[in-house]
Design a protein around this motif. Structure first.
Motif, short mmCIF file in Angstrom:
data_model
loop_
_atom_site.label_atom_id
_atom_site.label_comp_id
_atom_site.label_asym_id
_atom_site.label_seq_id
_atom_site.Cartn_x
_atom_site.Cartn_y
_atom_site.Cartn_z
N ALA A 181 0.83 -1.21 0.00
CA ALA A 181 0.00 0.00 0.00
C ALA A 181 0.86 1.25 0.00
O ALA A 181 2.01 1.23 0.47
CB ALA A 181 -0.92 0.01 1.22
N TYR A 182 0.30 2.30 -0.55
CA TYR A 182 1.00 3.58 -0.63
C TYR A 182 -0.03 4.66 -0.32
O TYR A 182 -1.09 4.70 -0.94
CB TYR A 182 1.57 3.76 -2.04
N GLY A 183 0.27 5.51 0.64
CA GLY A 183 -0.72 6.52 1.00
C GLY A 183 -0.13 7.89 1.20
O GLY A 183 1.03 8.03 1.62
N THR A 184 -0.91 8.90 0.87
CA THR A 184 -0.59 10.28 1.24
C THR A 184 -1.83 10.81 1.95
O THR A 184 -2.82 10.09 2.09
CB THR A 184 -0.29 11.16 0.01
N LYS A 185 -1.78 12.05 2.36
CA LYS A 185 -2.98 12.61 3.01
C LYS A 185 -4.16 12.67 2.03
O LYS A 185 -5.31 12.71 2.43
CB LYS A 185 -2.68 14.03 3.52
N ASP A 186 -3.86 12.70 0.72
CA ASP A 186 -4.91 12.89 -0.28
C ASP A 186 -5.40 11.63 -0.97
O ASP A 186 -6.43 11.64 -1.63
CB ASP A 186 -4.43 13.85 -1.38
N LYS A 187 -4.60 10.55 -0.89
CA LYS A 187 -5.06 9.34 -1.59
C LYS A 187 -4.42 8.10 -0.97
O LYS A 187 -3.40 8.18 -0.27
CB LYS A 187 -4.71 9.40 -3.07
N ILE A 188 -5.04 6.96 -1.24
CA ILE A 188 -4.45 5.68 -0.82
C ILE A 188 -4.52 4.72 -2.01
O ILE A 188 -5.50 4.69 -2.74
CB ILE A 188 -5.18 5.08 0.41
N GLU A 189 -3.42 3.99 -2.19
CA GLU A 189 -3.39 2.92 -3.20
C GLU A 189 -3.14 1.62 -2.47
O GLU A 189 -2.23 1.54 -1.64
CB GLU A 189 -2.24 3.12 -4.18
N ILE A 190 -3.92 0.60 -2.78
CA ILE A 190 -3.68 -0.74 -2.21
C ILE A 190 -3.65 -1.71 -3.39
O ILE A 190 -4.52 -1.67 -4.27
CB ILE A 190 -4.82 -1.15 -1.25
N ALA A 191 -2.63 -2.55 -3.41
CA ALA A 191 -2.55 -3.56 -4.47
C ALA A 191 -2.29 -4.91 -3.83
O ALA A 191 -1.55 -5.02 -2.86
CB ALA A 191 -1.44 -3.22 -5.45
N CYS A 192 -2.94 -5.93 -4.36
CA CYS A 192 -2.76 -7.27 -3.84
C CYS A 192 -2.76 -8.24 -5.03
O CYS A 192 -3.54 -8.07 -5.97
CB CYS A 192 -3.91 -7.60 -2.88
N ALA A 193 -1.87 -9.20 -4.99
CA ALA A 193 -1.80 -10.15 -6.11
C ALA A 193 -1.46 -11.54 -5.61
O ALA A 193 -0.71 -11.68 -4.64
CB ALA A 193 -0.74 -9.69 -7.11
N ASP A 194 -2.02 -12.54 -6.29
CA ASP A 194 -1.58 -13.90 -6.03
C ASP A 194 -1.42 -14.64 -7.35
O ASP A 194 -1.78 -14.12 -8.41
CB ASP A 194 -2.53 -14.64 -5.07
N THR A 195 -0.84 -15.82 -7.28
CA THR A 195 -0.67 -16.62 -8.49
C THR A 195 -1.29 -18.00 -8.27
O THR A 195 -0.74 -19.02 -8.66
CB THR A 195 0.83 -16.74 -8.87
N GLY A 196 -2.42 -17.99 -7.60
CA GLY A 196 -3.13 -19.25 -7.33
C GLY A 196 -4.25 -19.45 -8.34
O GLY A 196 -4.17 -19.05 -9.50
N GLU A 197 -5.33 -20.06 -7.86
CA GLU A 197 -6.49 -20.23 -8.73
C GLU A 197 -7.20 -18.88 -8.80
O GLU A 197 -7.50 -18.26 -7.78
CB GLU A 197 -7.43 -21.29 -8.15
N GLY A 198 -7.43 -18.40 -9.99
CA GLY A 198 -7.94 -17.03 -10.14
C GLY A 198 -9.43 -16.90 -9.89
O GLY A 198 -10.17 -17.89 -9.79
N LEU A 199 -9.83 -15.64 -9.80
CA LEU A 199 -11.24 -15.29 -9.58
C LEU A 199 -12.16 -15.93 -10.63
O LEU A 199 -13.23 -16.43 -10.31
CB LEU A 199 -11.32 -13.75 -9.67
N ILE A 200 -11.72 -15.91 -11.89
CA ILE A 200 -12.56 -16.44 -12.97
C ILE A 200 -12.81 -17.93 -12.76
O ILE A 200 -13.96 -18.39 -12.80
CB ILE A 200 -11.91 -16.18 -14.35
N SER A 201 -11.74 -18.68 -12.50
CA SER A 201 -11.92 -20.13 -12.28
C SER A 201 -12.78 -20.39 -11.06
O SER A 201 -13.60 -21.31 -11.04
CB SER A 201 -10.56 -20.81 -12.07
N ASN A 202 -12.57 -19.58 -10.01
CA ASN A 202 -13.35 -19.76 -8.78
C ASN A 202 -14.84 -19.53 -9.02
O ASN A 202 -15.69 -20.21 -8.44
CB ASN A 202 -12.86 -18.79 -7.70
N LEU A 203 -15.15 -18.54 -9.86
CA LEU A 203 -16.56 -18.17 -10.04
C LEU A 203 -17.26 -18.97 -11.14
O LEU A 203 -18.48 -19.09 -11.12
CB LEU A 203 -16.68 -16.68 -10.38
#
Lengths: 313, 98
Positions: A181-203
């Protein structure tokens, strides 16, 4: 010889191009091993998300012995970006082919100046250290950073709790989900990643999804009540809430999984095909000028609960 | 007599299944083993994943019903957002049971 040339821009709007360039890497797990070059020298504009994608791609390839031998071509600026977002200690063992041990994560810390950066943290179900580092080290410091503005803190923590839970619980195997994550007083960025079974396969095989095409499935994924785990305590609110926060504060949300991207840019929705990513990537960028809370989301505000009078104190 | 359960020992967010299960079990044990009122103190807790809200409060409501919930469970120091998430968890538990 394989060559993965990263494009000029690896900012969120161009990450689909990054995925186009690297998707071939995911096919190398079970083929004859080739030499590979990962060329980062063209990069002019970087980002938290772009660096995370590079790191997870390299980690996947090293862990799965995708290449006979690989060379990473970088520049001073590229190295500065790794250092800026706290990836340097994690990349060193990958370059020297050492296994990535927990001790490397323990070297990472939160950096505070006029901004804060939560260096990459693993989300490992069975690892108490990673849970504790997040909860007792990083989150209280983020709270202090935004001291006096509880609405900002509440919005940020609502996003974090849903992202963390979903990556924690949905990954069927621990595939080293990484959150940064990266934040300032004006904005926040959050990034998360995995290399497992993806959202598409799960759904794809779940009862509540009747769509077949990937771009239709990913669009469904952000709808209220959509979960790959029906008949459990999963309610299908995680991605829905992220999408609604993004819409309300005019931020950005990108979700990449298995060859498709969902993008919410200031409330404008787009889904498109992109290079294959083995797993799921979620990136959210929220302006903090006018933070909102969960109760600003219409569908949540209007929830009726007449069956019980809760005793609040 | 009240039994107080402090949730903030799990940190400022509740975001995984094992923590939810621990809290749920602790509340359930108190309800089963005494006639005490159980106070669930959420001071210091900023957010809770919707999963945990259903796992704890939704499941308790389904198991014990409105009478026990009304008379023996107090939720203290919950922010507006936490109140919404808890209501959501109970609503969803009721809807998915039916």
């Amino acid at each position: 010889m394989l060559e993965f040339v990263f494009p000029k821009h690896i900012t969120p709007n161009y990450c689909h191009e990054v995925l186009n360039k690297i998707e071939e890497g995911f096919n190398q797990k079970s083929t004859d091993k080739k030499e590979a070059t990962i060329d980062l020298t063209k990069i002019k504009k970087s980002s938290l998300l772009g660096v995370l994608i590079f790191y997870k791609f390299l980690e996947y390839c090293v862990k799965n012995n995708c290449f006979l031998r690989s060379t990473v071509l970088g520049t001073d600026n590229v190295e500065k970006e790794w250092a800026r977002y706290g990836f340097t200690p994690l990349l060193k063992p990958l370059f020297s082919n050492k296994s990535l041990k927990e001790k490397y994560y323990n070297q990472l810390d939160i950096q505070f100046e006029d901004k804060f950066i939560v260096a990459p943290q693993p989300l490992l179900r069975e690892n108490n250290n990673s849970k504790e580092a997040l909860k007792y080290k990083f989150l209280p410091q983020i709270r202090r950073y935004y001291k006096g503005d509880e609405k900002k803190v509440s919005m940020i923590f609502s996003c974090l709790s849903e992202i963390i839970l979903n990556f924690w619980e949905h990954a069927r195997k621990d595939t080293h989900s990484i959150i940064v994550a990266y934040g300032t007083k004006d904005k926040i960025e959050i990034a998360c990643a995995d290399t497992g079974e993806g959202l598409i396969s799960n759904l794809k095989n779940c009862d509540s999804i009747i769509k077949n095409k990937k771009n239709e499935i990913i669009k469904e994924a952000v709808k209220l009540g959509i979960t790959s785990k029906d008949n459990t305590n999963h309610m299908g609110y995680g991605l829905f809430m992220l999408d609604q926060f993004t819409r309300l504060v005019k931020g950005k949300l990108h979700i990449f999984s298995e060859g498709v991207e969902y993008r919410n840019s200031f409330g404008k929705i787009l889904t498109k095909d992109c290079g294959f990513w083995q797993g799921t990537i979620v990136y959210i960028n929220l302006p903090l000028r006018n933070p909102v809370s969960i109760t600003d989301i219409e569908e949540i505000k209007n929830i009726e609960l007449t069956e019980v009078n809760l005793n609040w104190k | 007599m009240n039994t107080k359960i402090l949730v903030n020992r799990f940190g400022p967010i509740l975001s995984n299944q094992s923590e939810g299960l621990e809290i749920y079990t602790e509340i359930k044990t108190c309800l089963d083993n005494s006639n005490n009122i159980v106070e669930i103190d959420l001071s210091g807790v900023i957010s809770m994943a919707t999963f945990c809200a259903k796992q704890i409060f939704g499941q308790l409501f389904i198991e014990y019903g409105s009478v026990v919930f009304n008379n023996r469970i107090i939720i203290s120091n919950a922010s507006g957002d936490l109140k919404s998430i808890i209501r959501l968890g109970i609503r969803n538990a009721i809807d998915t049971k039916n």
